[in-house]
Scaffold this active site. Structure first.
Site, short mmCIF file in Angstrom:
data_model
loop_
_atom_site.label_atom_id
_atom_site.label_comp_id
_atom_site.label_asym_id
_atom_site.label_seq_id
_atom_site.Cartn_x
_atom_site.Cartn_y
_atom_site.Cartn_z
N CYS A 105 1.01 -1.10 0.13
CA CYS A 105 0.10 0.11 -0.09
C CYS A 105 0.84 1.38 0.07
CB CYS A 105 -0.83 0.05 1.11
SG CYS A 105 -1.98 1.63 1.50
N CYS A 112 -2.19 15.49 3.27
CA CYS A 112 -3.35 15.34 2.44
C CYS A 112 -4.21 16.35 2.61
CB CYS A 112 -4.00 13.98 2.57
SG CYS A 112 -5.47 13.80 1.50
N CYS A 119 -8.77 10.43 9.87
CA CYS A 119 -7.74 10.21 9.15
C CYS A 119 -6.40 11.14 9.80
CB CYS A 119 -7.62 10.45 7.63
SG CYS A 119 -6.17 10.08 6.75
N SER A 191 -7.60 4.08 -4.43
CA SER A 191 -8.76 4.65 -3.74
C SER A 191 -9.11 5.98 -3.52
CB SER A 191 -8.49 3.85 -2.18
OG SER A 191 -9.16 4.55 -1.31
N SER A 214 -14.14 5.54 -1.06
CA SER A 214 -14.35 5.75 0.23
C SER A 214 -15.53 6.47 0.37
CB SER A 214 -13.14 6.67 0.94
OG SER A 214 -11.78 6.14 0.67
S1 SF4 Z 1 -8.69 9.25 4.14
FE1 SF4 Z 1 -9.18 11.29 3.33
S2 SF4 Z 1 -7.77 12.73 4.49
FE2 SF4 Z 1 -6.92 10.52 4.86
S3 SF4 Z 1 -5.49 10.23 3.01
FE3 SF4 Z 1 -7.46 9.68 2.04
S4 SF4 Z 1 -8.36 11.26 1.40
FE4 SF4 Z 1 -6.61 12.20 2.55
#
Ligand code: SF4
Length: 347
Positions: A105, A112, A119, A191, A214
Site C-alpha cells: 500500500c 493530504c 484520518c 482508492s 471511500s
Molecule cells: S482518508 Fe481522506 S484525508 Fe486521509 S489520506 Fe485519504 S483522502 Fe486524505
C-alpha cells in the site's frame, strides 16, 4: 531541479538520451536497471560506460527513497515503512502478505488536503504531490529488501491519488509496463475519497485497475460529517461516477466503508447503504476504524461489525470485513509519520 529519470517511460528515456548525444537504444539497457533490477545508483549499471554514467549523474536525478524506520507486526508480519524523500519529507508504505502474494500500500502525496475526520494523514494538510518515481520507488525498495516479488499494489496510503492525477496515471503506466515491473493492472487498486470529475476522467483512460471509493456514510449528511469533500461532490454524484466507471471499464467498484462506533454502524445506516448502492455491480469492504489520538472516534466492537455485515448481506450486497493487518504497529495510515515528526519535535 534536475528531472527524475525514474518517472520516464522507455520512449521518453530514449528521447532524453538522444538529447545527451547518445544512441536511443541505450534506453533499452538503462530502463531495466531502473524498473526491473531497482538499482540504487548509476554505479550499479554494469553494462553502461563510465562516461554515460557521468552524463546521467550530471543531468538527471535517480529517485531512491531512504528507509528511516520499519515496524513489523508480531501478529501477522505486516511491515510498515517510513521513507524519507530527497527533500527530507516523510511518507509511509505498508507491506502485507496474503495467500495471493505480497501487496504494498503506497502513499501518493506528502500529507493530504482532503480533511477526512478519521484520518491522521490530513492533520497537517498537504505538503506536496509525489512524482511517479517516488510512488514507484516505495514498491521497488520494499521488493528489493524482502527479496520477493510484489504482486499487488494499492494506492490507499497517505494522500488522495486523484488529487495528483497526472502523476498517478504515469505511475500506473510505468508499474504495469511489460518492460518494467509488469504488474497486471487488475492487481492495482486506486482508492479515492470521491473527486467526481477525475473519477469520470479515469473511466476514459482505458485502464483495467480497480477503483475503490471511500464512502463511509450512506447519506449526504453522514458522509459530510466525516468527509469535507462530500460538500463539494454530493453522494449521488459520486455513486453515479462509480456507475459510469463500471460502464466504461467493466471493472467492479469497491466501496470502502469505515465503521465508526456509534456514528455510522447502526441498522438504519446498513439499510440506507444497501438502498444507495442496490443493483450496482459492486463490493463493500467494511473497515472497523482504527482509533486515532487526535479524534474521538471509537472502533465498533466485533459484534456490531458482524451485525452490520449480516444486514448488508440480507439486502443482497456483496460484503467483506477487511482483515485487520498490523494492529500492533501504529495502525491507521499517517500515524507513523505523525508520531515520528512529533518525536523529532520533542527531541
Ligand atoms: S482518508 Fe481522506 S484525508 Fe486521509 S489520506 Fe485519504 S483522502 Fe486524505
Amino acid at each position: 531541479m534536475k528531472a527524475d529519470i525514474k518517472s520516464w517511460n522507455q520512449e521518453e528515456l530514449g528521447e532524453f538520451l538522444i538529447s545527451l548525444g547518445e544512441k536511443p537504444f541505450r534506453a533499452k539497457q538503462i530502463y531495466p536497471w531502473l524498473h526491473v533490477k531497482h538499482v540504487e545508483s548509476f554505479e550499479e549499471m554494469t553494462d553502461i560506460s563510465n562516461k554515460l554514467k557521468e552524463k546521467l549523474t550530471n543531468s538527471c536525478e535517480l529517485t531512491v527513497l531512504k528507509q528511516v524506520k520499519v515496524q513489523q507486526s508480531k501478529l501477522d508480519g505486516t511491515r510498515k515503512y517510513l521513507f524519507a524523500l530527497a527533500d527530507g519529507n516523510m511518507i509511509e508504505s505498508v507491506l502485507m502478505g496474503y495467500h495471493h502474494g505480497n501487496s504494498v500500500c503506497i502513499s501518493s502525496q506528502v500529507g493530504c488536503r482532503m480533511g477526512c475526520k478519521f484520518c491522521a494523514s490530513t492533520l497537517d494538510g498537504r505538503v506536496r504531490n509525489l512524482t511517479p518515481g517516488e510512488m514507484l520507488d516505495q514498491i521497488y525498495r520494499i521488493q528489493r529488501e524482502i527479496g520477493e516479488r510484489v504482486s499487488h499494489v494499492v494506492v490507499m496510503g497517505m494522500g488522495e491519488p486523484l488529487d495528483n492525477y497526472e502523476n498517478l496515471l504515469k505511475f500506473i503506466q510505468l508499474l504495469s509496463d511489460e518492460n518494467g515491473m509488469n504488474i497486471s493492472q487488475r492487481n492495482i487498486t486506486v482508492s479515492t475519497c470521491g473527486i467526481v470529475p477525475n473519477m469520470r476522467r479515469l473511466a476514459e483512460e482505458k485502464l483495467q485497475i480497480t477503483l475503490a471509493l471511500s464512502l463511509h456514510g450512506a447519506t449526504q449528511k453522514k458522509r459530510q460529517e466525516l468527509m469535507p469533500i462530500a460538500k463539494k461532490y454530493e453522494i449521488h454524484q459520486v455513486v453515479e461516477a462509480c456507475e459510469y466507471y463500471f460502464q466504461r471499464t467493466g471493472r467492479r467498484i469497491t466501496f470502502e466503508y469505515s465503521l465508526v462506533g456509534g456514528t455510522n454502524d447502526g441498522e438504519e445506516d446498513a439499510r440506507q447503504l444497501s438502498r444507495l448502492i442496490s443493483g450496482m455491480n459492486c463490493h463493500v469492504n467494511l473497515i472497523p476504524v482504527n482509533p486515532i489520538k487526535e479524534q474521538n472516534y471509537v472502533q465498533p466492537d466485533q459484534k456490531s461489525v458482524l451485525n452490520f455485515k449480516n444486514k448488508l448481506e440480507k439486502y443482497g450486497i456483496n460484503v467483506t470485513i477487511r482483515r485487520e493487518m498490523g494492529r500492533d504497529i501504529e495502525g491507521a495510515c499517517g500515524q507513523l509519520r505523525k508520531r515520528f515528526s512529533e518525536r523529532q519535535g520533542e527531541g
